[in-house]
Scaffold this motif. Structure first.
Motif: not given
Length: 223
Positions: A160-165
């Motif tokens: 999720l953090i990868e996707t948000i960035l």
């Protein structure tokens, strides 16, 4: 000491980037062999390393793993990032599949013609605030923890953090209406292993561009 995992792919994001993220979040050092020539790829095929004639491929623990999901499953389970129960694993799988779908809209942008790229950008701008981010905002609220599942970092959080960035690289304003996701982004970025991966000089790759496209065409012998 066990040998470091070795990753075989292009010097770019693509399907390998989530694998890099997960290894980095787990605190695992890894090596990479970047495919630059058709000969490299053909040698892997001749040696029988690529069961389905495609990359990414990862050498780890005496295995040569292909298929992105299989590689990610293995890393997550090995490094205690795959939940504590069967139910938690099911939730992790579900949330990971959601972010994978969203990544599927963003990943090919660099190789689309201008008209198709504009179409995809409009779709991303529509789908992110209506279909994807509201789900994760609600999951964080319902779980009442700092994480999507349970009370510790899992593969779902990392992806999720990868996707948000990735979303913010395309359109930074899409996160503004989701305060829990904003706080999640800040919190995850301070996890020591993730913070290290986000620093300049890490093995995290920049957004893909024409150079990666040209390399892929050369390696796969495509026009």
């Amino acid at each position: 000491m066990a040998e470091k995992p070795k990753l075989y792919y292009f010097n770019g994001r693509g399907r390998m980037e989530s694998i890099r993220w997960l290894l980095a979040a787990a605190g695992v050092e890894f090596e990479e062999e970047f495919l630059e020539t058709r000969e490299q790829f053909e040698n892997l095929l001749k040696d029988g390393y690529l069961l389905f004639q495609q990359v990414p491929m990862v050498e780890i623990d005496g295995l040569r793993l292909v298929q992105t999901r299989a590689i990610l499953n293995y890393i997550a389970a090995k490094h205690n990032l795959y939940g504590k129960t069967l139910k938690e694993r099911a939730l992790i799988d579900m949330y990971v599949e959601g972010t994978t779908d969203l990544m599927g809209l963003m990943r090919p942008l660099f190789r689309l013609d201008p008209e198709e790229k504009e179409k995809n950008l409009r779709l991303i701008s529509e789908q992110v605030p209506k279909r994807y981010f509201p789900v994760y905002e609600k999951v964080l609220k319902d779980n009442g923890q700092s994480f999507l599942v349970g009370n510790q970092l899992t593969w779902a959080d990392v992806q999720l953090i990868e996707t948000i960035l990735m979303v913010e690289e395309i359109e930074p304003t899409l996160l503004r209406q989701f305060p829990l996701l904003q706080a999640f982004k800040v919190r995850m970025s301070e996890v020591p292993t993730i913070k290290k991966f986000l620093q300049p000089g890490s093995q995290r790759k920049p957004p893909s561009g024409e150079k990666l496209l040209a390399t892929a065409k050369r390696v796969f012998n495509r026009k």
